[in-house]
Design an enzyme around this catalytic site. Structure first.
Site, PDB file in Angstrom:
ATOM      1  N   SER A  15       0.805  -1.227   0.000  1.00 55.63           N
ATOM      2  CA  SER A  15       0.000   0.000   0.000  1.00 55.63           C
ATOM      3  C   SER A  15       0.833   1.270   0.000  1.00 55.63           C
ATOM      4  O   SER A  15       0.356   2.336   0.369  1.00 55.63           O
ATOM      5  CB  SER A  15      -0.949   0.003   1.202  1.00 55.63           C
ATOM      6  OG  SER A  15      -0.300  -0.371   2.394  1.00 55.63           O
ATOM      7  N   GLY A  18       0.180   3.424  -5.787  1.00 60.47           N
ATOM      8  CA  GLY A  18      -0.843   2.896  -6.686  1.00 60.47           C
ATOM      9  C   GLY A  18      -2.184   2.641  -6.046  1.00 60.47           C
ATOM     10  O   GLY A  18      -2.643   3.375  -5.171  1.00 60.47           O
ATOM     11  N   ILE A  19      -2.825   1.549  -6.478  1.00 56.77           N
ATOM     12  CA  ILE A  19      -4.148   1.200  -5.964  1.00 56.77           C
ATOM     13  C   ILE A  19      -4.089   0.952  -4.462  1.00 56.77           C
ATOM     14  O   ILE A  19      -4.985   1.366  -3.716  1.00 56.77           O
ATOM     15  CB  ILE A  19      -4.689  -0.043  -6.703  1.00 56.77           C
ATOM     16  CG1 ILE A  19      -4.991   0.303  -8.175  1.00 56.77           C
ATOM     17  CG2 ILE A  19      -5.947  -0.575  -6.028  1.00 56.77           C
ATOM     18  CD1 ILE A  19      -5.394  -0.904  -9.019  1.00 56.77           C
ATOM     19  N   GLY A  20      -3.044   0.298  -3.999  1.00 50.51           N
ATOM     20  CA  GLY A  20      -2.926   0.017  -2.574  1.00 50.51           C
ATOM     21  C   GLY A  20      -2.901   1.275  -1.735  1.00 50.51           C
ATOM     22  O   GLY A  20      -3.541   1.350  -0.672  1.00 50.51           O
ATOM     23  N   SER A 141      -8.622  -9.051 -10.985  1.00 53.12           N
ATOM     24  CA  SER A 141      -8.569  -8.236 -12.193  1.00 53.12           C
ATOM     25  C   SER A 141      -9.582  -8.760 -13.196  1.00 53.12           C
ATOM     26  O   SER A 141      -9.940  -9.946 -13.180  1.00 53.12           O
ATOM     27  CB  SER A 141      -7.168  -8.302 -12.805  1.00 53.12           C
ATOM     28  OG  SER A 141      -7.141  -7.754 -14.115  1.00 53.12           O
ATOM     29  N   TYR A 154      -0.031 -13.984 -15.683  1.00 52.92           N
ATOM     30  CA  TYR A 154      -0.722 -12.979 -14.861  1.00 52.92           C
ATOM     31  C   TYR A 154      -2.216 -13.281 -14.800  1.00 52.92           C
ATOM     32  O   TYR A 154      -2.816 -13.304 -13.722  1.00 52.92           O
ATOM     33  CB  TYR A 154      -0.488 -11.583 -15.441  1.00 52.92           C
ATOM     34  CG  TYR A 154      -1.364 -10.516 -14.826  1.00 52.92           C
ATOM     35  CD1 TYR A 154      -1.089 -10.030 -13.556  1.00 52.92           C
ATOM     36  CD2 TYR A 154      -2.452  -9.986 -15.518  1.00 52.92           C
ATOM     37  CE1 TYR A 154      -1.892  -9.053 -12.974  1.00 52.92           C
ATOM     38  CE2 TYR A 154      -3.254  -9.016 -14.956  1.00 52.92           C
ATOM     39  CZ  TYR A 154      -2.972  -8.544 -13.688  1.00 52.92           C
ATOM     40  OH  TYR A 154      -3.766  -7.585 -13.117  1.00 52.92           O
TER      41      TYR A 154
END
Length: 264
Positions: A15, A18-20, A141, A154
């Protein structure tokens, strides 16, 4: 809807950016005591500083550690023995089809994207069940449903997260603990913007413009016709972590901009 998580602790893996980082900031804004994680103390300290810019009174704890390894998780759990909310955000991505991805590439995706969440959930789930309340969220995702042939390992790892989250949700049935997956599409995260930065420079575009062009070129079913912001993804995660989401469990919550072309 007023989401108040005061009195709860929340751990967001990876975190520091980015998204975190967006998720950690959003959870801190609900009053949760939020544990910020990154691989280095410097990265964690920077992230905490950024969160305090928007949430000055945030209750924050920074714990550095590489959660992509078993040893890293074991050491981390010694420092953080319990949490009410676990967001399994750690993940890596990159290109690679069947022929270009080595055994080592497959193993790396498995250990970081899949096993990090398995290990952390195994460490914290029992405490949540004993307390009769908890939230676990796996950051999957849309690539876990629309498997990209040029990002095969991925995509596999993201599908695995969906399966694992569903199974754990059923394991925790009736305990007051919910377990869900959140499925972003292309997102204006630091990693994604860095991936297109060089191509954007050569074409006289900003990375944001290049990523939006990528969405239109490779994700033609997108309904929003752009990449999502990290904050838009964080909003879905915070809902899944909220008191209000008590009847939402075992679900794959899409924040993909409509890319996955299905009504279910």
């Amino acid at each position: 809807m007023n989401i108040d998580l005061s009195g709860k602790t929340a751990l967001v893996s990876a975190s520091s950016a980015g998204i975190g980082l967006a998720i950690a900031a959003a959870l801190a804004g609900t009053g949760a005591e939020t544990i910020v994680n990154g691989r280095s103390k410097e990265a964690v300290d920077r992230a905490i500083g950024k969160i305090r810019e928007t949430v000055p009174n945030a209750k924050l704890q920074g714990v550095a550690g590489d959660l992509g390894t078993r040893a890293g998780v074991d050491q981390f759990v010694k420092t953080v023995p319990g949490t009410d909310i676990l967001v399994n955000n750690l993940g890596v991505f990159g290109p690679g089809d069947l022929f270009s991805s080595s055994d080592e590439d497959w193993e790396r995706y498995f250990q970081i994207n899949v096993m990090s969440g398995v290990r952390l959930t195994r460490a914290y789930l029992q405490g949540m069940m004993d307390r009769k309340w908890g939230r676990v969220v796996f950051l999957s995702s849309e690539s876990g449903l629309n498997i990209p042939p040029d990002m095969l390992a991925y995509g596999f790892s993201k599908t695995a997260q969906l399966s694992i989250a569903r199974g754990i949700a059923k394991f925790a049935a009736g305990t007051g603990v919910t377990v869900n997956s959140v499925l972003p599409g292309p997102t204006l995260s630091d990693g994604a913007l860095e991936m297109v930065a060089e191509a954007a420079r050569k074409e006289g575009m900003t990375p944001e413009q290049k990523l939006n062009e990528f969405v239109l070129a490779t994700r033609g079913s997108s309904i929003i016709r752009r990449a999502a912001s990290t904050e838009e993804v964080a909003n879905m995660v915070v809902y899944a972590c909220s008191m209000q989401a008590s009847a939402t469990t075992g679900a794959a919550l899409r924040v993909d901009g409509g890319i996955v072309d299905t009504i279910a």
